[in-house]
Each structure stands twice: as C-alpha cells, then as structure tokens.
Design a protein around this motif. Structure first.
Motif, short mmCIF file in Angstrom:
data_model
loop_
_atom_site.label_atom_id
_atom_site.label_comp_id
_atom_site.label_asym_id
_atom_site.label_seq_id
_atom_site.Cartn_x
_atom_site.Cartn_y
_atom_site.Cartn_z
N LEU A 73 0.75 -1.31 -0.08
CA LEU A 73 0.06 0.11 0.49
C LEU A 73 0.65 1.49 -0.20
CD1 LEU A 73 -3.22 -0.63 2.75
CD2 LEU A 73 -2.93 -1.29 -0.12
N PRO A 74 0.48 2.17 -0.68
CA PRO A 74 2.19 3.25 -1.14
C PRO A 74 1.38 4.00 0.22
CG PRO A 74 0.19 3.03 -2.48
CD PRO A 74 -0.04 1.61 -2.12
N MET A 75 2.31 4.81 1.00
CA MET A 75 1.93 6.06 2.10
C MET A 75 2.25 7.55 1.54
SD MET A 75 4.17 3.80 4.53
CE MET A 75 3.04 4.23 6.22
N LEU A 76 1.36 8.18 2.00
CA LEU A 76 1.25 8.98 1.61
C LEU A 76 2.28 10.54 2.64
CD1 LEU A 76 -2.18 10.28 1.51
CD2 LEU A 76 -0.60 9.61 -0.92
N ARG A 77 2.37 11.85 2.52
CA ARG A 77 3.57 12.10 3.28
C ARG A 77 3.06 13.14 3.49
NH1 ARG A 77 7.61 16.26 3.18
NH2 ARG A 77 10.02 15.69 3.68
N ASP A 78 3.65 13.74 4.67
CA ASP A 78 3.32 14.89 5.23
C ASP A 78 3.93 16.60 5.12
OD1 ASP A 78 4.89 14.83 7.47
OD2 ASP A 78 3.14 14.21 8.92
N ALA A 79 3.77 17.40 5.53
CA ALA A 79 5.22 18.60 5.23
C ALA A 79 6.16 18.59 6.44
CB ALA A 79 4.43 20.21 5.96
N GLU A 80 6.08 17.36 7.89
CA GLU A 80 7.67 16.74 8.71
C GLU A 80 8.17 15.80 8.20
OE1 GLU A 80 5.02 17.59 11.99
OE2 GLU A 80 4.87 19.68 12.18
N GLY A 81 7.50 14.94 6.77
CA GLY A 81 8.34 13.68 6.51
C GLY A 81 8.15 12.68 7.42
N TYR A 82 6.76 13.24 7.86
CA TYR A 82 5.80 11.86 8.14
C TYR A 82 5.28 11.30 7.01
CZ TYR A 82 7.38 12.42 12.98
OH TYR A 82 8.02 12.63 13.90
N TRP A 83 5.13 9.85 6.29
CA TRP A 83 4.84 9.45 5.69
C TRP A 83 3.30 8.23 6.46
CZ3 TRP A 83 5.35 8.99 0.51
CH2 TRP A 83 6.56 9.44 -0.01
N HIS A 84 2.31 7.73 6.01
CA HIS A 84 1.02 7.00 6.96
C HIS A 84 0.08 6.63 5.15
CE1 HIS A 84 -1.93 10.61 5.30
NE2 HIS A 84 -0.59 11.33 5.83
N VAL A 85 -0.53 5.97 6.13
CA VAL A 85 -1.25 5.09 5.20
C VAL A 85 -2.99 4.35 5.83
CG1 VAL A 85 0.01 3.37 5.27
CG2 VAL A 85 -1.72 3.36 3.24
N GLU A 86 -3.91 4.68 5.27
CA GLU A 86 -5.47 3.80 6.50
C GLU A 86 -5.15 2.28 5.59
OE1 GLU A 86 -6.26 5.50 9.34
OE2 GLU A 86 -5.95 7.27 8.41
N ALA A 87 -5.07 1.51 6.63
CA ALA A 87 -5.47 0.17 6.18
C ALA A 87 -6.34 -0.55 6.14
CB ALA A 87 -4.06 -0.58 6.11
N ALA A 88 -7.24 -0.17 5.56
CA ALA A 88 -8.81 -0.69 6.29
C ALA A 88 -8.57 -2.05 6.78
CB ALA A 88 -9.67 0.01 5.19
N GLY A 89 -9.35 -2.71 7.29
CA GLY A 89 -9.90 -4.02 7.76
C GLY A 89 -8.45 -4.55 8.41
N VAL A 90 -7.59 -3.59 8.54
CA VAL A 90 -5.93 -4.21 9.28
C VAL A 90 -6.07 -4.22 10.90
CG1 VAL A 90 -3.94 -3.65 9.31
CG2 VAL A 90 -5.46 -4.22 6.59
N GLY A 91 -5.96 -4.87 11.58
CA GLY A 91 -5.96 -5.06 13.13
C GLY A 91 -5.16 -5.97 13.55
N VAL A 92 -5.39 -5.81 14.93
CA VAL A 92 -4.44 -6.41 16.10
C VAL A 92 -4.19 -8.13 14.95
CG1 VAL A 92 -3.81 -7.59 17.87
CG2 VAL A 92 -5.00 -5.81 17.94
N GLY A 93 -2.85 -8.51 15.33
CA GLY A 93 -2.19 -9.99 14.85
C GLY A 93 -1.40 -9.75 13.38
N ALA A 94 -1.68 -8.49 12.73
CA ALA A 94 -1.75 -7.99 10.87
C ALA A 94 -0.26 -7.88 11.15
CB ALA A 94 -2.15 -6.88 10.01
N ARG A 95 0.34 -8.59 10.31
CA ARG A 95 2.00 -8.82 9.73
C ARG A 95 2.67 -7.72 8.27
NH1 ARG A 95 5.02 -13.70 8.16
NH2 ARG A 95 3.43 -14.17 6.87
N TYR A 96 3.31 -7.55 9.35
CA TYR A 96 3.60 -6.05 8.19
C TYR A 96 5.17 -5.47 8.01
CZ TYR A 96 4.28 -2.26 11.59
OH TYR A 96 4.67 -2.23 13.29
N GLY A 97 6.13 -5.20 6.76
CA GLY A 97 6.73 -3.95 7.23
C GLY A 97 6.90 -2.89 6.33
N LEU A 98 8.05 -2.74 6.12
CA LEU A 98 7.99 -0.95 5.14
C LEU A 98 9.22 -1.60 4.39
CD1 LEU A 98 8.15 1.10 8.27
CD2 LEU A 98 6.25 0.89 6.76
#
Length: 624
Positions: free
Chosen positions: A38-63
């Motif tokens: 899932l591509p992430m979006l960058r804000d003016a301070e250098g933070y990248w974020h994404v809302e992952a719908a349906g993803v909850g506790v126990g999900a495995r992830y990386g970057l």
C-alpha cells in the motif's frame, strides 16, 4: 503525529518518519507470506502514513522505502529491502543474519523472505503507576535471561531460557535469599548476530546488537510483552524490581558493510552520526553510533522507555555505553537534551537510571559526570578492590575510599551514586578472577585477541581448573573475601547471576557469543559453601542500615583503626605494605575488620577482640 501502527475502529493507521524518501510502502503479509503493498502519503514534516482498512491486531507487516542511493552520503534507500518499523512492538520471529541483507542496491535481492515481520499489537490494559520497587542501597542482580535458567532443574523444560522462567517459585526463592532489590535483565530487545559469527558457528548470546527498541526478542519471550508484564508482576509481589539493559548507542545494522534492516533504510543520515565526509562515526566499537540527540531519535528513545514502564511496569533502565545519550557535536554534555528530557519526563523521572559511563569515543570516560538522578557503574571500584585482594602494594587508601562510596568520584553529592561491582557480564566471573591471570577466549574464534587484556586477576599458583585441595581452598577463600567486600560497601551493589556460588566461564572474559555450557549457569554444581556465605552476607546487609546506606561518610561518623584499635595515622595510610584496617561506625559500633594479609590477625576493638583469618573480612555487630 504518532509513529507506528494505531489500531482504529475500521482498520489500522501506520505512520513512519522518513523525510528524504521519495516513496514509502506499507507491506502486508498474509498467512502464506503473500505480500500486498500500500503506497503511503507524506506530510510536510516528513511523516508517511496510510489507513489500512480491515487490518487489525495480529496483522504482519513491513516497510519499503525508495529514494536516492548513496551510502557515502548516508542514503541507503532500496525498495528491495524489507524494513522493520522502528515502532513495531513485536516481530513474528527472531532475526537471522544473512549476507543478502547487506547486498548493495541494484543486485535484485528482495529480502522479504529473510526478514521477520512486525506484528500489530493491541495495547495491554493500563497499569496503575507505582513508585519503583528498589532500595537505593540494595543489590542489583544482573541476569542474562536465556542462560540463567537453561540448566535450572526446577524450571519446567519448556519454560527454561525465557522471561517467564524468572517468575518460577524456585527462582524467586533464590532471589529472596540474596535479598535482591532488583534484577537487571541484559538486553531483551530483538537483536541480530554480527556478520562474523555465522562462519565461526557462533551466535550473539548477550543481545547487545539490537534491531528494535520496542519488540522483545521472541526467543526470550514467546508470549511477548504480556510475558514480561506477568513476570514483572510476580517479581513485584516478591518485593523485587526489574531493570532493563537498553542499547541506544548503536543498532544491529553495523558499519557500511552491514545489513539494511530498519533505521538505515529509512533515514540513516538522521538516525546515525556521521563524520563530515559522510563516514559513519563508530564510538561504540560495533560500526555505527546512534544520533541520540537528534529530535526524532530522542522521541524514539523516550517513547520506547515509556512503553516498557507503562505497558510492563518496568522499574528502571541501565544504559549500555551511556555517554552516547549525552553526545553532542562538541562531545559529551551532561546537560544534553536527551538526558534532560529523561529526567523531566513525568513517566520516567522517578525510574531507576543507571549509566555505564564510558564508550570508546573521544572523551568517552565520563564516570561521575551524569549528575543527580543517575547511578553509575563504577569500574574504579572493581579494579581497586581486585588489586587490593590480589596483593598489590599501596592499595589501603583506595580500598577504604571505594568501601565507603567513592567520595573522590561522587563527593559532590549528598549520597554516593556508585553502583559497586566486582564482576559483570563483560569480563571474568568472580570465581575466574581468582583462577586465571590471563583470558582464555579461543572459543570465540578470534585467536584470543578479544576481551580485556588487563583484568587485575590472579590464579593462586595454577592457571585455570585445578583439583588440588589447597588451591581450591585458596580460591574459595578469595571469592568469599570478594563477596564480603561487596556486601559491606556503601551505595548500590551489583552481582552477576551465579557469582554468588562460584560459577566459571573457563577463563573466557568475553563470552558474548557463547550460547552454551560456557555461559549457562549450572545450578547442580553450585559451591554450596560460597552460596551460604553470600546468603549470610545478604541477610546481614538487609539488617544493617549502615551497610546499606548511601550518604557520603565523614570522619564524624566513622573511625579507621589499626589492629591495635588505634586510629590509623598518616604513616600507616601511606604504608605501601599495609593490608589490614578496621572501619567502625561510631553511632552503632558496627565494625568491618579487613585482613588482606596471608596471616591470621586479631583486631582489638573498643567492643572486644575480633579474630580474622588470613585474606578475609569479619563483621562485628555489638551485642544489643
């Protein structure tokens, strides 16, 4: 902006800081390890974020992060490298080093199959905030979690080597017999082996090579943070605090030839310190140095410390190579932003804070400079006390100063801030101090070059293992004298697990890679006589406020006597051959009679005579 995963009603929000990246992706993995990006979006301070719908506790992830690749300029962006989120609170497995993790960009090596995945965790229920469980003059008991119970006969086999095993009734009973104030756990954060260990058939055992500052290594805690929390609760119920050994001076990505695992792939220029020409600074001896006073790094460190206090009830922290916390461009500064923020933080301000006050960088030896609110490992205590019992000339004054809290180092404070220790994980065990003059580190695969060369140790006439009854008796006598010295010293004292009953590492004074019988504590071969001596000393220290005190002593409170019961005069203090003295507390009459000579001695005190065998300490409490 809150970094890391935040579980919400409709899914999870992921936030990562990487100001120089051109693109970041959140990488989700299903049960078959199939990856969704899932591509992430960058804000003016250098933070990248994404809302992952349906993803909850126990999900495995990386970057994954893309951007300019120029290692000489501190830019390591490579979308083929799967990265661990610095704020991941758990990983699905332990890290295993593979040379492909360090492959340069462009070689087409995707590391997803080689990397553990972060796991989205739900916050544990809030804990009531309580004052730290700790006696400032008490005993800190240093524990390597795995080796402490791997051979413990009373701990169930499936539980051995884990954090949960520390809560076993047999373990707690032993800690209580020693009157342990707090156990200090050597690093439990998820770590990786150094790249040279695999070809030698070795692995990192101590854990001083972290990848994550939040996630606990699953080899030590299969049940993760909940396991730590439950163990802390059990120890607290027994009146024992828990201190974590934290490694913020470097991470497991090492030097320019090391693997890209997390911080390096997100923003090496900010997370690591660099020379003007772009080379990594190495004040740690491990290849890289964390930029602890960069604003984002300070937040990462403070957030991880709060995490362990708020989620697990941790009582305090010991900081490996502590000067890294206060390093600025001009060198170490006790008023550095991170050190000030730790002291001022409402969650951390009352925690136990212990600095290892040295590293190998310029001006790296900072013993005594961390200031109020900090305790400090005192290697001057270790060396001077060893030299006294080894028989070095002219040590009587240094012995007295160390015994009473090292006023020459901490005298600017009302109370000593010394953590007195005679042996630690790094160096000879206490028993090996009396059995080996030289290190014996060939098992480490470095031709015996690693580890400290000067240990101020002795061997009682025979190097190494010896079954001559006279040699064994002499070594046992010396270990008892060393233990007596430690338990009679003012300020906090530290004992490494197993030293209370004569454990040996066969002369290896750098057993960081010995995850085997060299380092594991053999509970069935304890020296019961030495152990009983340690238990008796612990009981006496618990009863005697004088021994447990931390106030800097003055001549008004104590008197120093010779064998005849008269005050030591200037000539006796300067006598290079003197190895006997007595310390007597004026108010209570408690006396510590020290005989470092090879002949028995009788001390004539105001309360009567005290017989002291050769190379021993006797403690006399007046009749009440």
């Amino acid at each position: 902006m809150t970094p890391g995963p935040t579980v919400q009603a409709q899914g999870t929000r992921f936030t990562v800081w990487s100001p120089d990246a051109s693109q970041l992706w959140l990488c989700l993995f299903d049960a078959q390890d199939r990856e969704t990006r899932l591509p992430m979006l960058r804000d003016a301070e250098g933070y990248w974020h994404v809302e992952a719908a349906g993803v909850g506790v126990g999900a495995r992830y990386g970057l994954r992060a893309d951007g300019h690749y120029d290692p000489g300029a501190g830019l390591w962006f490579d979308p083929d490298k799967l990265l661990i989120d610095p704020y991941a609170q758990a990983t699905d497995r332990a890290f295993v080093y593979d040379p492909l993790l360090a492959a340069p960009r462009g070689e087409g090596v995707d590391t997803a199959s080689l990397m553990p995945k972060g796991v989205v965790m739900d916050a544990l229920p809030p804990m009531p905030m309580a004052s730290p469980c700790f006696d400032p003059g008490g005993l800190v008991y240093e524990v390597q979690v795995r080796g402490f119970t791997m051979l413990h006969p009373d701990v169930p086999e499936a539980q051995r080597g884990t954090i949960a095993a520390l809560a076993h009734p047999a373990v707690i009973a032993h800690l209580k017999a020693l009157h342990v104030s707090a156990i200090e756990l050597m690093p439990i954060n998820a770590w990786i082996d150094e790249r040279h260990l695999g070809p030698l058939g070795l692995t990192n055992y101590w854990g001083y090579n972290p990848v994550s500052y939040f996630a606990i290594d699953p080899r030590l805690a299969p049940d993760g943070l909940a396991e730590l929390r439950n163990t802390v609760a059990a120890l607290h119920e027994a009146g024992i605090g828990v201190i974590l050994d934290m490694v913020y001076n470097h991470d497991g990505e090492s030097d320019a030839l090391g693997p890209t695992l997390s911080l390096r792939g997100l923003d090496a220029r900010s997370y690591f310190r660099h020379e003007a020409d772009g080379r990594l600074i190495n004040d740690t001896g491990t290849g890289n140095s964390i930029a602890c006073n960069h604003p984002v790094v300070r937040c990462l460190i403070l957030d991880s410390l709060r995490h362990f206090v708020e989620q697990a009830g941790i009582d305090g922290f010991r900081f490996d190579l502590g000067p890294a916390l206060g390093r600025m461009e001009h060198g170490f500064d006790p008023a550095a932003p991170l050190l000030q923020e730790i002291r001022a933080d409402p969650v951390l301000a009352d925690r136990i804070l212990i600095a290892e006050p040295w590293d190998i960088g310029p001006g790296g030896y900072q013993l005594g400079r961390f200031g109020e609110g900090w305790l400090e490992w005192n290697d001057r205590y270790r060396d001077d006390m060893r030299r006294f019992w080894r028989g070095d000339a002219g040590m009587i004054g240094a012995f007295a100063t160390r015994l009473t809290g090292s006023s020459d180092i901490f005298g600017g404070s009302a109370a000593t801030r010394s953590v007195n220790f005679l042996a630690a994980h790094d160096g000879f065990t206490l028993a090996d101090v009396t059995a080996y003059e030289q290190r014996h580190n060939n098992a480490n695969g470095e031709n015996g070059r690693d580890g400290h060369g000067e240990n101020f140790s002795w061997n009682n006439g025979v190097e190494g293992a010896c079954y001559d009854p006279q040699v064994q008796a002499a070594r046992q006598r010396d270990v008892k004298a060393l233990l007596s010295t430690l338990f009679c010293s003012r300020g906090a004292i530290m004992l490494t697990a197993g030293d209370e009953f004569g454990r040996s590492q066969q002369g290896n004074n750098n057993a960081y890679a010995q995850d085997n019988a060299i380092s594991w504590i053999d509970w069935t071969r304890r020296d019961r006589e030495v152990e009983a001596h340690a238990f008796a000393l612990a009981a006496l220290r618990a009863e005697a406020a004088e021994l447990r005190g931390t106030a800097i002593l003055s001549d008004a409170g104590v008197e120093w006597l010779n064998e005849d019961g008269r005050p030591l005069d200037a000539g006796q203090w300067e006598d290079m051959d003197r190895k006997r003295l007595a310390l007597r507390y004026r108010a209570s009459g408690l006396a510590i009679c020290v005989n470092g000579s090879d002949a028995a001695c009788q001390f004539h005190l105001p309360d009567g005579a005290v017989e002291v065998p050769a190379r021993a300490i006797e403690i006399r409490r007046p009749a009440r």
